[in-house]
Design a protein around this motif. Structure first.
Motif, PDB file in Angstrom:
ATOM      1  N   ASP A   1      23.744  -6.118  77.083  1.00  0.00           N
ATOM      2  CA  ASP A   1      23.389  -5.854  78.481  1.00  0.00           C
ATOM      3  C   ASP A   1      24.029  -6.871  79.418  1.00  0.00           C
ATOM      4  N   ALA A   2      24.263  -6.451  80.649  1.00  0.00           N
ATOM      5  CA  ALA A   2      24.710  -7.388  81.675  1.00  0.00           C
ATOM      6  C   ALA A   2      23.468  -8.043  82.288  1.00  0.00           C
ATOM      7  N   ALA A   3      23.691  -9.156  82.995  1.00  0.00           N
ATOM      8  CA  ALA A   3      22.558  -9.887  83.583  1.00  0.00           C
ATOM      9  C   ALA A   3      21.767  -8.997  84.551  1.00  0.00           C
ATOM     10  N   GLY A   4      22.464  -8.280  85.414  1.00  0.00           N
ATOM     11  CA  GLY A   4      21.789  -7.413  86.383  1.00  0.00           C
ATOM     12  C   GLY A   4      21.027  -6.294  85.692  1.00  0.00           C
TER      13      GLY A   4
ATOM     14  N   TYR B   1      13.716   0.411  91.057  1.00  0.00           N
ATOM     15  CA  TYR B   1      15.143   0.115  90.947  1.00  0.00           C
ATOM     16  C   TYR B   1      15.742  -0.123  92.333  1.00  0.00           C
ATOM     17  N   PRO B   2      16.667  -1.047  92.517  1.00  0.00           N
ATOM     18  CA  PRO B   2      17.141  -2.035  91.545  1.00  0.00           C
ATOM     19  C   PRO B   2      16.144  -3.182  91.406  1.00  0.00           C
ATOM     20  N   GLY B   3      16.115  -3.781  90.234  1.00  0.00           N
ATOM     21  CA  GLY B   3      15.076  -4.756  89.928  1.00  0.00           C
ATOM     22  C   GLY B   3      15.349  -6.163  90.443  1.00  0.00           C
TER      23      GLY B   3
ATOM     24  N   SER C   1      27.110  -8.754  87.567  1.00  0.00           N
ATOM     25  CA  SER C   1      26.727  -7.541  88.282  1.00  0.00           C
ATOM     26  C   SER C   1      25.816  -6.699  87.397  1.00  0.00           C
ATOM     27  N   GLY C   2      25.613  -5.442  87.810  1.00  0.00           N
ATOM     28  CA  GLY C   2      24.740  -4.571  87.037  1.00  0.00           C
ATOM     29  C   GLY C   2      25.406  -4.122  85.742  1.00  0.00           C
ATOM     30  N   GLY C   3      26.737  -4.107  85.739  1.00  0.00           N
ATOM     31  CA  GLY C   3      27.442  -3.621  84.560  1.00  0.00           C
ATOM     32  C   GLY C   3      28.175  -4.711  83.791  1.00  0.00           C
ATOM     33  N   HIS C   4      28.360  -5.876  84.418  1.00  0.00           N
ATOM     34  CA  HIS C   4      29.198  -6.911  83.804  1.00  0.00           C
ATOM     35  C   HIS C   4      28.635  -8.312  83.930  1.00  0.00           C
ATOM     36  N   THR C   5      28.890  -9.107  82.908  1.00  0.00           N
ATOM     37  CA  THR C   5      28.644 -10.541  82.977  1.00  0.00           C
ATOM     38  C   THR C   5      29.848 -11.172  82.290  1.00  0.00           C
ATOM     39  N   GLU C   6      30.662 -11.871  83.063  1.00  0.00           N
ATOM     40  CA  GLU C   6      31.919 -12.378  82.505  1.00  0.00           C
ATOM     41  C   GLU C   6      32.246 -13.765  83.026  1.00  0.00           C
TER      42      GLU C   6
END
Ligand code: KG4
Ligand code: ZN
Length: 353
Positions: free
Chosen positions: A170-173, A187-189, A146-151
């Motif tokens: 950074d997260a992927a998003g 935004y959003p990119g 997501s915009g805040g997470h990559t897990e």
């Protein structure tokens, strides 16, 4: 068992009514237009917009079920569920305050949900007719982008998670959003980059570095890529006497190559996780998974391991929504995992799984 759920973790004010895994009503009021001109989410604007809209959104959620009065609706639900984190503190606060207020006034049991567990459960949401069925067959490997997470998470059983990899910066998003900003795409990119890349068949022209492919763990990092992208653009500008319009002719190539670097990293680490865990059933959630090219790459990967990949079954479930919160809450309700004391429930902006 009827659940009213609320999510205000970032820039969507969302409420839903769910019954088990089934969605009965769903409302998402996006704030994207408010944040767009600032090039990202502005916390104070998000907070105010949530405050202004939350009652309307809950009201609308009941109205969709032909319940005319808010109070009648809340009286009929069995539980109220709310996202407690991770997310933007001032945004989370609005949903939590409203959920507590309703739980106290209507004497309802309250359930607190981790937004990321919501994204995992988003793959198991059903429409009001109970479709798709998707019976649970644990364990799963979950990739959350997501915009805040990559897990990367092992979803061992209901409500049981083990995080085996995550981003160290950074997260992927977020990386896609920042690249889009440098290219002046707004935004959003993610969605704009996807469109530009698709126009040249997702070709990788510039081969930007993928530093994390050398590390031996399952963590992600995108800040090195972002920095090298920045210097690459700077050099390109210099060569062209600082005529920013140069991006115009190379825009697709730049966007596509950047996206490839991000997705290559995601695929590489996911493959490593499949090999290490020997789990070939993959659940994928989060805003970035709206990207059709990434979906294709993941499908190709999982096919190689004769597994199965599950995406959120309806488009609105990739982004933030309250339906996934309601479905996760159902499994908590079954185990009687409730908030014991309303006054102790507080937002946890950095909550992990
Ligand atoms: O899950 P989400 O809606 O919000 C968070 O919890 O962060 O994810 C938002 C992220 C943004 O970074 C956005 O650029 C990205 O998802 N995104 C996409 C696409 N649609 C949204 N990234 C790539 N391709 C897309 N089609
Ligand atoms: Zn999210």
């Amino acid at each position: 068992m009827l659940i009213l759920s609320i999510d205000t973790s970032c820039d969507e004010t969302a409420a839903a009514i769910t019954e088990g895994r089934r969605v009965l009503s769903n409302v998402i009021y996006s704030q994207i237009l408010l944040h767009k001109k600032w090039g990202g989410v502005v916390p104070s604007i998000a907070k105010r917009a949530h405050e202004e809209r939350i009652d309307f959104v809950i009201d609308e959620t009941f109205r969709k079920l032909k319940v005319k009065r808010y109070e009648l609706g809340v009286k009929r639900v069995d539980y109220i569920a709310v996202t407690r984190g991770p997310g933007l503190a001032v945004a989370l606060e609005v949903g939590i305050k409203k959920a507590k207020e309703l739980a106290a006034r209507y004497k309802k049991k309250l359930i607190a949900i981790n937004h990321m567990e919501g994204h995992i459960y988003s793959c198991f949401v059903q429409n009001s007719q109970g479709s798709p069925k998707r019976k649970f067959r644990f364990p799963y490997l979950a990739l959350l982008v997501s915009g805040g997470h990559t897990e990367l998470v092992i979803f061992k059983n209901h409500l049981q998670y083990e995080v085996i990899g995550q981003t160290i910066d950074d997260a992927a998003g977020e990386a896609l959003d920042k690249a889009a900003k440098l290219l002046g795409l707004g935004y959003p990119g993610g969605p704009v980059i996807e469109r530009l890349a698709a126009e040249i068949d997702n070709k990788d022209i510039y081969r930007f570095p993928r530093p994390m492919l050398r590390s031996n763990n399952l963590n992600f990092s995108f800040s090195g890529l972002k920095t090298s992208f920045y210097y690459f653009l700077k050099k390109l500008n210099k060569l062209n006497n600082y005529h920013m319009t140069v991006y115009g002719s190379n825009l697709r190539e730049l966007a596509s190559s950047f996206q490839r670097a991000v997705f290559d990293t995601l695929i590489y680490k996911t493959e490593k996780a499949v090999k290490e865990t020997k789990i070939n059933r993959l659940v994928v959630g989060g805003g970035v998974i709206a990207n059709l090219y990434l979906r294709r790459l993941l499908q190709r990967l999982i096919k190689k391991y004769s597994g199965q990949v599950f995406f959120p079954p309806f488009k609105y479930l990739t982004g933030d929504n309250a339906v996934m919160i309601g479905v996760a809450a159902y499994y908590k309700a079954k185990k009687n995992l409730l908030v014991k004391n309303l006054s102790t429930l507080d937002r946890i902006p950095r909550l992990s799984l």
